[in-house]
Every structure is written in C-alpha cells, then in structure tokens.
Design an enzyme around this catalytic site. Sequence first.
Site, mmCIF file in Angstrom:
data_model
loop_
_atom_site.group_PDB
_atom_site.id
_atom_site.type_symbol
_atom_site.label_atom_id
_atom_site.label_comp_id
_atom_site.label_asym_id
_atom_site.label_seq_id
_atom_site.Cartn_x
_atom_site.Cartn_y
_atom_site.Cartn_z
ATOM 1 N N CYS A 60 0.845 -1.212 0.000
ATOM 2 C CA CYS A 60 0.000 0.000 0.000
ATOM 3 C C CYS A 60 0.879 1.260 0.000
ATOM 4 C CB CYS A 60 -0.941 -0.014 1.200
ATOM 5 S SG CYS A 60 -1.800 -1.597 1.383
ATOM 6 N N CYS A 131 -13.104 -3.105 17.873
ATOM 7 C CA CYS A 131 -12.963 -3.072 16.421
ATOM 8 C C CYS A 131 -11.593 -3.652 16.129
ATOM 9 C CB CYS A 131 -13.050 -1.626 15.928
ATOM 10 S SG CYS A 131 -12.738 -1.457 14.161
HETATM 11 FE FE1 SF4 Z 1 -1.338 -2.192 3.532
HETATM 12 FE FE2 SF4 Z 1 -2.356 -2.640 6.006
HETATM 13 FE FE3 SF4 Z 1 -0.003 -3.697 5.290
HETATM 14 FE FE4 SF4 Z 1 -0.173 -1.092 5.646
HETATM 15 S S1 SF4 Z 1 -0.457 -2.622 7.193
HETATM 16 S S2 SF4 Z 1 0.871 -2.145 3.950
HETATM 17 S S3 SF4 Z 1 -2.263 -0.686 4.935
HETATM 18 S S4 SF4 Z 1 -1.999 -4.140 4.375
#
Ligand code: SF4
Length: 329
Positions: A60, A131
């Site tokens: 990401c 959550c």
């Molecule tokens: Fe992606 Fe979540 Fe990993 Fe960050 S922690 S790279 S947002 S999957």
Amino acid sequence: MPDANLRHDWSLTEIEELFALSFNDLLYRAQTVHREHFDPNQIQVSTLLSIKTGACPEDCGYCSQSAKHHTDLEREKLLPLDEVLVAAQQAKNKGATRFCMGAAWRNPTDKNLDKVIDMVVAVRGLGLQTCVTLGMLNKPQAQRLRDAGLDYYNHNLDTSPEFYGNVIGTRTFDDRLETLQHVRDAGINVCSGGILGMGEKPRDRARLLQELANMPAHPESVPINLLVQVEGTPLYGADKLDPLEFVRTIAVTRLLMPKSYVRLSAGRTEMSDELQALCFMAGANSMFYGERLLTTDNPEADRDQQLLDRLGIHMESSGDDHSPVCCAA
Ligand code: SF4
Ligand code: SAM
Ligand code: DTB
C-alpha cells in the site's frame, strides 16, 4: 438489515452534482440531514492501538508498515494480551467508547486469530466496544470473530476502483469487497472508508463514496482519512488536497450515508481547529482520540478535549451509543 429509507442507487452524476454545490448550500444540506439522525453536539471517540507493527507483505503506497518501503518504522511482534489490556483500560479512562486494534498483516493466520480473539473478549470485558483491522478475512474467520463478540471490523476501500491500482498492487479492490461481504454476512458491523489526498482526482473521491453508499447496506462507520505523508513511502510528497475539498467530501459522505457514523480519521495533526470544526459541521461525528494512530501521531487528548469544549461538543458515552449495532452479543 438494510434500511428501506436509505438509498443505494446513487449515480456518479448525482454525487458530482452534490460536490459542485456552493459550499454553504452543501454544508447546510449535510448539517440538516445530520440533525435528522444524530445529536449534532455529540461525537463518538475510538482509540487505536497497533497490536502488530511493520514488516507487512502488502505494498500500500501510503503505508509506513509495508516491508516494501524504506521507512524508519521499527517492527514489533504481536503484542501480549496484558499490554493490550493496559492500553485499552487507559483509553477507557480517557473517555473512549471503542478500542480499535490494527495488525500489519495481509491476512491473519488462524493461530494469530486465536490470539486476537482473546484480545477482543478481554477488551469487551472492560466494557469497551471492539474493532479490529487485520487485513483480508475468509468466511470462517469472520464468523469466529463474530462468535467472539467483535463489534466492528475495519477494512477500507481506500479509493476509487479506477485509482486503486496506482496505490496498491498486492491485493485487488474486489478482494476488499469480498472481505467486507464476509464481515457483513457474519453479522459484524462494517467500518469502511478511504483516504483522500493521494493524488486522486475529484471523480475518484466521488466514485469511492458511490462504491460505499451503493453497497446493499451502508457501512455503519465510514472513516475518512487524510493521507499522513510518511517519508520513504511512494506517496510521500503527493500534492496536498485543498482543505475545503476535504470538508466537501465529509459533507457528501453524510448526505449519501445519513445514518452512518462519519469518522474524521487520520490527518488531524495537519488540520487547524477551524478546519476540524467545519468537518463536524459537515456531518463528521466520530474521531480517533489519543496521541497515537497506529504508527503516526494524532493530536494530544487534552488538546482535543479543549477543542470539543470550545465547540460545545460532548463525547458519546457507552450508554448512549445509538449506532445500528446489528447483532453483536
Ligand atoms: Fe497495507 Fe495494512 Fe499492510 Fe499497511 S499494514 S501495507 S495498509 S496491508
Ligand atoms: N493491515 C490492515 C489492512 O490494511 O487492512 C489493517 C491496518 S491499515 C493501516 C488500516 C487503514 O489505515 C488502511 O486501509 C488505510 O486506509 C489507513 N491508513 C494507513 N496508513 C495511512 C496513512 N499514512 N494515511 C492515512 N491513512 C492511512
Ligand atoms: C482508518 O481508516 N484509519 C485508521 C484505522 N482505520 C485503522 C488508521 C490510520 C493510520 C494512519 C497512519 C498510521 O498511524 O500508521
């Protein structure tokens, strides 16, 4: 249970027309709809804790925790239960009603899920809503979390399906929809939103909201994050978003999903008090509270308390939560 009074058939043109309203007209409409469903002077607050930090196999483009980026972040294994409980109790003492635990995983293994389930049960035992955000889930995993009493699962769409490939390469937009479906089918409240300020076009913001609002049931909670630019991530240095465009996006989110909690999420340390006040006026009625998000800073709790006092906004207490908690035990 889908609500017959809510719309799930928004066209892109309709949404773009809302964005194009004059600022005052848009805020007036959003505030009017907000008042039909919520106390305008009440805010829900959640506190975050990163229970497993860094070394994530996903890519990401915004994230400090991806192993593929070169950030200064120190990795940490899954926290022991007692540390999580200390943090949860502190969050409760400061007034949070929900405790959100995040793990830097592509998806949890069943063994890791056992440990997270112990955390969910123990944190609920303190009288907090729970959550978690653990990456992708399969159907049985969602059901196990539901059986443990989990209240909300956070899994963001992040951006429009069209812009998505510019940000994330290791999992698809459809993967995200599938996880959300498992969460919904299991009867866990859905928390899903996105990030603004990643270089997306206005149309992408409208498309993100269209995807969220046209789900068969709206997410009960919709976090709208402003990108926190982390050095070493591909999105570091992205063009900054016009703050008023951020406010407009909050307002349109409120109009499309009138009964959902709209959370003013990451990025508040970059926002003035006045900008945050406009976001509350536009219909944001939730925020993260406490000095830390997952790996980056959030405003100090005292400072937030002062801001809320100045605005005459009070924090929701666990007794007066009227979110549509669908079926948590
Ligand atoms: Fe992606 Fe979540 Fe990993 Fe960050 S922690 S790279 S947002 S999957
Ligand atoms: N690893 C899990 C996952 O991605 O599903 C859970 C944790 S992840 C950090 C949760 C969400 O936080 C992301 O989907 C993204 O929307 C948001 N987020 C992460 N880093 C961010 C940043 N730098 N700025 C704004 N939002 C961010
Ligand atoms: C969400 O939408 N925002 C939160 C929560 N869900 C998990 C996370 C924000 C993370 C901001 C960057 C960081 O602190 O690492």
